[in-house]
Design a protein around this motif. Sequence first.
Motif, PDB file in Angstrom:
ATOM      1  N   ILE A  17      -9.356  -9.418   9.706  1.00  0.00           N
ATOM      2  CA  ILE A  17      -8.278  -8.323   9.195  1.00  0.00           C
ATOM      3  C   ILE A  17      -9.049  -7.210   8.155  1.00  0.00           C
ATOM      4  O   ILE A  17      -8.769  -5.813   8.415  1.00  0.00           O
ATOM      5  N   MET A  18      -9.967  -7.734   7.479  1.00  0.00           N
ATOM      6  CA  MET A  18     -10.786  -6.745   6.533  1.00  0.00           C
ATOM      7  C   MET A  18     -11.497  -6.055   7.495  1.00  0.00           C
ATOM      8  O   MET A  18     -11.809  -4.477   7.015  1.00  0.00           O
ATOM      9  N   SER A  19     -12.141  -6.524   8.639  1.00  0.00           N
ATOM     10  CA  SER A  19     -12.953  -5.514   9.297  1.00  0.00           C
ATOM     11  C   SER A  19     -12.251  -4.403   9.992  1.00  0.00           C
ATOM     12  O   SER A  19     -12.682  -3.339  10.257  1.00  0.00           O
ATOM     13  N   TRP A  20     -10.879  -4.561  10.478  1.00  0.00           N
ATOM     14  CA  TRP A  20      -9.956  -3.765  10.945  1.00  0.00           C
ATOM     15  C   TRP A  20      -9.797  -2.677   9.975  1.00  0.00           C
ATOM     16  O   TRP A  20      -9.703  -1.519  10.039  1.00  0.00           O
ATOM     17  N   LEU A  21      -9.577  -3.123   8.778  1.00  0.00           N
ATOM     18  CA  LEU A  21      -9.186  -2.240   7.373  1.00  0.00           C
ATOM     19  C   LEU A  21     -10.455  -1.524   7.117  1.00  0.00           C
ATOM     20  O   LEU A  21     -10.192  -0.259   6.899  1.00  0.00           O
ATOM     21  N   ILE A  22     -11.527  -1.861   7.405  1.00  0.00           N
ATOM     22  CA  ILE A  22     -12.662  -1.152   7.001  1.00  0.00           C
ATOM     23  C   ILE A  22     -13.063  -0.091   8.222  1.00  0.00           C
ATOM     24  O   ILE A  22     -13.041   1.181   7.609  1.00  0.00           O
ATOM     25  N   ASN A  23     -12.815  -0.445   9.425  1.00  0.00           N
ATOM     26  CA  ASN A  23     -13.091   0.357  10.547  1.00  0.00           C
ATOM     27  C   ASN A  23     -11.866   1.373  10.452  1.00  0.00           C
ATOM     28  O   ASN A  23     -12.304   2.663  10.979  1.00  0.00           O
ATOM     29  N   PHE A  24     -10.775   1.342   9.946  1.00  0.00           N
ATOM     30  CA  PHE A  24      -9.639   2.301  10.084  1.00  0.00           C
ATOM     31  C   PHE A  24      -9.714   3.067   8.948  1.00  0.00           C
ATOM     32  O   PHE A  24      -8.859   3.771   8.414  1.00  0.00           O
ATOM     33  N   GLN A  25     -10.588   2.822   8.090  1.00  0.00           N
ATOM     34  CA  GLN A  25     -11.009   3.615   6.781  1.00  0.00           C
ATOM     35  C   GLN A  25      -9.805   3.294   5.914  1.00  0.00           C
ATOM     36  O   GLN A  25      -9.510   4.326   5.007  1.00  0.00           O
TER      37      GLN A  25
END
Length: 95
Positions: free
Chosen positions: A24-32
């Motif tokens: 989830i954190m990787s998604w949030l980082i990738n979607f800025q």
Amino acid sequence: MQSIFEILMLLLNVVWFFIIAHVIMSWLINFQVLNTQQPLVAQIWYGLNRLLEPIYGPVRRILPQMGGIDLAPLAVLLIVAILRIVLVNNYALFI
């Protein structure tokens, strides 16, 4: 022996939680949505990477390259789920 079963299940649940949080954190980082320039976000991200990379590394070496898609977390989640099923089905051995 039952306490060994419960400890193993607890460890598998903790690993499951960390992997879900990492994904989830990787998604949030990738979607800025999250910025790794923030100290708290960077510390959490760095900590999760340090915890999970020893687990992901061997799996990544086995899985084929998917062109930028990392399937290691999915594979590890499947392994954790399989281990939980095996432990629950063999619960009688721990009594």
